[in-house]
Design an enzyme around this catalytic site. Structure first.
Site, PDB file in Angstrom:
ATOM      1  N   GLU A 163       0.850  -1.191   0.000  1.00 26.70           N
ATOM      2  CA  GLU A 163       0.000   0.000   0.000  1.00 26.70           C
ATOM      3  C   GLU A 163       0.889   1.247   0.000  1.00 26.70           C
ATOM      4  OE1 GLU A 163      -2.840   0.373   3.204  1.00 26.70           O
ATOM      5  OE2 GLU A 163      -3.755   2.123   2.263  1.00 26.70           O
ATOM      6  N   ALA A 188       2.122  -0.083  10.785  1.00 26.81           N
ATOM      7  CA  ALA A 188       1.760  -1.466  10.480  1.00 26.81           C
ATOM      8  C   ALA A 188       0.913  -1.488   9.215  1.00 26.81           C
ATOM      9  CB  ALA A 188       0.964  -2.071  11.628  1.00 26.81           C
ATOM     10  N   MET A 189       0.660  -2.705   8.716  1.00 24.33           N
ATOM     11  CA  MET A 189      -0.083  -2.835   7.458  1.00 24.33           C
ATOM     12  C   MET A 189      -1.010  -4.034   7.524  1.00 24.33           C
ATOM     13  SD  MET A 189      -0.677  -1.735   4.441  1.00 24.33           S
ATOM     14  CE  MET A 189      -1.908  -2.568   3.446  1.00 24.33           C
ATOM     15  N   GLU A 190      -2.231  -3.802   7.053  1.00 21.62           N
ATOM     16  CA  GLU A 190      -3.331  -4.754   7.241  1.00 21.62           C
ATOM     17  C   GLU A 190      -3.438  -5.831   6.169  1.00 21.62           C
ATOM     18  OE1 GLU A 190      -3.760  -1.404   6.447  1.00 21.62           O
ATOM     19  OE2 GLU A 190      -5.374  -1.177   4.990  1.00 21.62           O
ATOM     20  N   ASN A 191      -2.351  -6.221   5.482  1.00 20.48           N
ATOM     21  CA  ASN A 191      -2.428  -7.241   4.435  1.00 20.48           C
ATOM     22  C   ASN A 191      -3.325  -8.402   4.859  1.00 20.48           C
ATOM     23  OD1 ASN A 191      -0.066  -5.879   3.215  1.00 20.48           O
ATOM     24  ND2 ASN A 191       0.932  -6.715   5.014  1.00 20.48           N
ATOM     25  N   HIS A 238      -6.488  -1.860  15.227  1.00 25.82           N
ATOM     26  CA  HIS A 238      -6.723  -1.128  13.980  1.00 25.82           C
ATOM     27  C   HIS A 238      -6.499  -2.038  12.768  1.00 25.82           C
ATOM     28  CE1 HIS A 238      -6.636   2.554  11.418  1.00 25.82           C
ATOM     29  NE2 HIS A 238      -5.818   1.808  10.682  1.00 25.82           N
ATOM     30  N   GLU A 239      -5.361  -2.710  12.732  1.00 24.55           N
ATOM     31  CA  GLU A 239      -5.055  -3.545  11.554  1.00 24.55           C
ATOM     32  C   GLU A 239      -6.037  -4.713  11.477  1.00 24.55           C
ATOM     33  OE1 GLU A 239      -3.219  -1.973   9.665  1.00 24.55           O
ATOM     34  OE2 GLU A 239      -2.235  -0.684  11.134  1.00 24.55           O
ATOM     35  N   HIS A 273      -9.345  -3.644  10.058  1.00 27.14           N
ATOM     36  CA  HIS A 273      -9.314  -3.442   8.599  1.00 27.14           C
ATOM     37  C   HIS A 273      -9.798  -4.682   7.846  1.00 27.14           C
ATOM     38  CE1 HIS A 273      -7.788   0.462   7.536  1.00 27.14           C
ATOM     39  NE2 HIS A 273      -6.624   0.346   8.126  1.00 27.14           N
ATOM     40  N   GLU A 283      -9.783   4.301   6.267  1.00 26.06           N
ATOM     41  CA  GLU A 283      -8.937   4.748   7.384  1.00 26.06           C
ATOM     42  C   GLU A 283      -9.732   5.489   8.458  1.00 26.06           C
ATOM     43  OE1 GLU A 283      -6.367   3.383   7.901  1.00 26.06           O
ATOM     44  OE2 GLU A 283      -5.594   2.714   5.972  1.00 26.06           O
TER      45      GLU A 283
END
Ligand code: B3K
Ligand code: ZN
Length: 851
Positions: A124, A257-260, A292-293, A296, A315
């Site tokens: 992203e 962080a990232m919600e993959n 949060h992640e 998502h 978001e």
């Protein structure tokens, strides 16, 4: 080959792609400098918009391309691979390509890269195009199957594990997703495992993967994940949808962080936690970001954004959901105050400067520059206002309709608003203007009393922002309560809905003139300008039933006091000192709340406050007044501080709301106590503390009082092997430095053997702290401006994303005197003139300069 030239993209130009993707098969043969990526993609022509096959691709070394197994003619530029429509079948077809990439030399940390020997990805917003040729846009959703080949013991991708053998593993993700949610990880990793049974009885394996040595820092994150899964089922009815949920901790990461899908990747600073190495603030952040992640998975992944202009759709909503979660498991009152502090410090600052933009922007050059406080935090405030206006029942009914109707789709803000229009029967067009009008509304109020009736006359206006000169009135939910002179609440919280520029609301049947408590719970993201004397503020501070406004009254008293000290050199008023003292020593109140009351407004907050009042802020005068006030408070509370310090020893460390609340009050008290006892209490706590909150709190108290150099050295000797604690060591020294020392200390730290600009955490530890040290950053010689500019110029070729983000340090330049403005402008111009400057940084600096 054509050159890469930054282009402005407009929301109004959105068009569907020429091709949809049905399935994707990827094979990764991993090698540090020569990873082979083989793709097999089934494309289906989009009958709504037929045309050439247009694929994004950057920094790829192309080896082969076929369509349905045969060679095909195509065109390649630095950014795209195109196959003419005439050369393509009109039915679905299989496109295959092989490319080579070099993860080891990828310092931008976007696409596939290496961090401490492991492979990981960040896609992203537009990183997938650095992995292979693909329609890298969120409206193209597809089912992915991924094969990873390497000698490494752990190989992960999205979805469920499907098959594995020596040197390979295959993953299949059944849920269609856009490429930005793709992830791959491979490395020598250890798993901290758990399980969860969903509300329909499905078992899910949970893992947090870390490097050896970090295994004992995962338990808290695992519990936070389980709490989040339970909460999302209970509150939003959302269940997890794969057999496995993996989190991986990575040291080099551009953001939190990232919600993959099924494979969240975290900056290690946002997932690892242990009492000895992490502060309460870190525990709280880990809990919030894990939530949060995870959230998502529904708001972002199952339902995603049609295009990047809709970023706030996922978001803003997901921030709102994580805020609700944290409030539920900690304290709503304390969380709300913390949210507002954050909103004012970051979003109001942005909204009142050259980078102001709509929650849904209408154009961008580099989308990474729009992961902002406005999109995230103001986006969340909009959801909160919507809920206040329509009520809980309609809010949850609308959310359920949204999940049912749009599951598996890439949608827009209009789709989101429409579900609430349908469940309420209301026209929300005016409300939706919050997405398309930038700037922070100013709300004024005056009060009229006429035999039994109190009338509140409100007026709102929003100052112009770049590209938006004329502003319309917004829909404002204003929560109000009335307090009688004897301190009883005569009208409980009521939401007034303001839609016009000027509007009045009356309350009648009152026997005595009450005091109005306005904008309770900070019910709308506005700046409330209300003339109120210190006595009335102190009255509300003592009697308001709304915890946010109680705190707010104390804050207003503190701000008024500081303004008087800075501008008129006037000593703090008795009303303020007495009110503060009674609040801080009131044992019926939550210690966390008392700690927030004791904390003074930040220097940056005071600078904005003065600027709003038409005074050019003098950073040195702000620093001095604030220090002076700290000394005055230390003297006023002289007899109370030791007792407060002793009474708020939380005992054995538990990172819960109670323990952290006590420690936060204790540390706020220690900071003042240190001014009275020459550091005796802080030194002793530093020696004996068994947790990082108190050890770092003691060290910060000492450094802020201009002492603590010995402790700083012993902190280093104790923790030099722990990279996350070392980030604190770097950060604390710069953050606590006196204005005239800050740039020099930061510069010395960049020469330290443990400094590395390639690690965003370490870079931010030094330069984020420098930018955040208001007096130090704006020291009169301009040394900090120059130092930051020097390092941004150095970092840009390696990591444009982090460079561009850090440029925000300069966004407030218009507030200051002509000398400072000139110095900042000349540094910004120097950055802009740098040969080969990235598009990311060029866009940010140009926007800041064109104020
Ligand atoms: N969605 C990511 C942010 C990606 C940032 C790309 N520059 C993390 C989050 O908001 O959950
Ligand atoms: Zn997010």
């Amino acid at each position: 080959m054509t050159a890469l030239s930054p282009q402005t993209i407009f929301l109004k130009d959105y068009a569907e792609p020429h091709h949809w993707v049905e399935t994707v098969h990827l094979t990764f043969a991993l090698a540090p400098r020569a990873t082979r990526v083989t793709s097999k993609i089934v494309f289906k022509p989009n009958t709504n918009n037929l045309g050439d096959l247009i694929l994004n691709g950057e920094q790829l070394s192309l080896k082969s391309v076929t369509v349905n197994g045969a060679t095909v003619s195509y065109e390649v530029t630095d950014t795209h691979l195109t196959v003419k429509q005439a050369d393509l079948p009109s039915e679905p077809f299989t496109f295959e390509a092989e490319v080579e990439i070099s993860p080891e030399t990828n310092t931008a940390l976007e696409g596939l890269y290496m961090s401490s020997g492991m492979y990981c990805t960040q896609c992203e917003a537009e990183g997938f195009r650095k992995i292979t040729y693909y329609p890298d846009r969120p409206d193209v959703m597809a089912v992915f199957t991924v094969r990873v080949e390497s000698e490494l013991p752990v190989m992960l991708s999205n979805g469920n594990p499907q098959a594995s053998g020596t040197g390979w593993t295959e993953w299949h993700d059944p849920w269609p997703k856009p490429a930005y949610l793709f992830a791959l990880v491979a490395g020598e990793l250890l798993a901290h495992s758990g399980t969860f049974t969903t509300m329909s009885g499905k078992n899910v394996d949970l893992n947090i993967y870390v490097r050896k040595g970090d295994e004992d820092k995962c338990a808290f994150g695992m519990q936070a994940l389980i709490d989040s899964m339970v909460w999302d089922e209970r509150v939003y009815g959302r269940e997890y949808d794969l057999d496995i949920f993996n989190i991986v901790a990575v040291d080099d990461f551009n953001m939190g962080a990232m919600e993959n899908k099924g494979l969240n990747i975290f900056n290690s600073s946002c997932v690892l936690a242990s009492p000895e190495t992490s502060t309460d603030a870190t525990f709280e952040r880990v809990e919030g970001i894990i939530a949060h992640e995870y959230f998502h998975n529904w708001t972002g992944n199952r339902i995603t954004c049609r295009d990047w202009f809709q970023l706030c759709l996922k978001e803003g909503l997901t921030v709102y959901r994580d805020q609700m979660f944290s409030g539920d498991i900690r304290s709503h009152a304390v969380k709300r105050i913390e949210e507002v502090l954050q909103l004012r410090a970051r979003q109001f600052r942005e909204d009142n400067g050259p980078l102001a933009h709509n929650v849904r922007p209408e154009s961008f050059v580099e989308i990474n520059n729009f992961y902002t406080a406005t999109v995230y935090e103001k986006g969340a405030e909009i959801i909160g206002m919507l809920r206040r206006l329509i009520g809980d029942e309609s809010y949850y009914a609308g959310c359920s309709l949204y999940f049912d109707r749009h599951d598996g789709q890439a949608v827009t803000i209009e789709d989101w608003i429409k579900v609430f229009e349908e469940v309420t029967g209301r026209d929300l067009a005016h409300f939706a203007q919050w997405y398309s009008q930038a700037g922070t509304p100013r709300l004024t109020v005056d009060e009229a009393w006429n035999t039994g009736t109190l009338t509140l006359n409100f007026a709102q206006s929003t100052p112009a922002t770049p590209g938006q000169d004329v502003k319309k009135p917004q829909v404002l939910p204003i929560m109000v309560g009335l307090i009688a002179p004897d301190g009883t609440e005569v009208v409980p919280s009521t939401v007034l809905e303001m839609t016009e520029s000027e509007q009045s609301f009356s309350f009648d049947g009152l026997s005595e003139r009450p005091v109005a408590s306005i904008l309770r719970d900070f019910s709308a993201p506005v700046i409330l300008q209300r003339d109120m004397d210190a006595k009335t503020r102190a009255f509300l501070l003592a009697h308001d039933t709304d915890p946010f406004n109680t705190w707010e009254m104390g804050r207003m008293l503190a701000k008024d006091t500081l303004v008087e000290m800075i501008v008129n050199d006037i000593e703090p008023a008795r009303d303020y000192l007495d009110a503060l003292k009674s609040m801080v020593t009131d044992e019926t109140k939550d210690p966390a709340f008392r700690a927030l009351c004791l904390a003074l407004p930040s220097q940056d907050d005071m600078a904005q406050t003065l600027f709003d009042a038409g005074v050019a802020p003098d950073p040195m005068a702000i620093y001095e007044a604030r220090e002076n006030l700290r000394h005055i408070l230390a003297a006023e509370l002289k007899d109370d501080l030791p007792a407060l310090y002793a009474a708020n020893d939380a005992g054995a460390f538990k990172p819960d709301a109670d323990g952290s609340g006590k420690r936060s009050l204790r540390m706020a008290v220690l900071s003042l106590l240190t001014l009275n006892d020459q550091g005796a209490a802080a030194q002793s706590l530093f020696e004996t503390a068994d947790n990082m909150t108190e050890q770092a709190g003691a060290l910060t108290a000492l450094l802020s009082a201009g002492i603590g150099q010995e402790e700083l050295a012993s902190f280093y000797a104790q923790w030099f092997h722990d990279r996350l604690v070392m980030d604190k060591w770097f950060m604390m020294q710069v953050a606590a430095a006196a204005p005239l020392d800050a740039a020099r200390i930061a510069k010395t730290l960049t020469e330290h053997a443990d400094f590395s600009m390639k690690n965003p955490n370490r870079f931010r530890a030094v330069f984020g702290a420098l930018a955040g040290n208001h007096g130090g950053f704006h020291a009169p010689d301009g040394a900090a401006y120059k130092l930051l500019a020097d390092w941004l110029i150095k970092l840009d070729p390696l990591n444009p994303q982090t460079t561009a983000r850090m440029c925000g340090a300069f966004e407030t330049w218009k507030r200051y005197d002509a000398d400072r403005q000139d110095m900042i402008k000349s540094q910004l111009k120097r950055i802009l003139a740098t040969e080969g400057l990235s598009g990311d940084t060029t866009e940010m600096v140009s926007r800041i300069l064109n104020a």
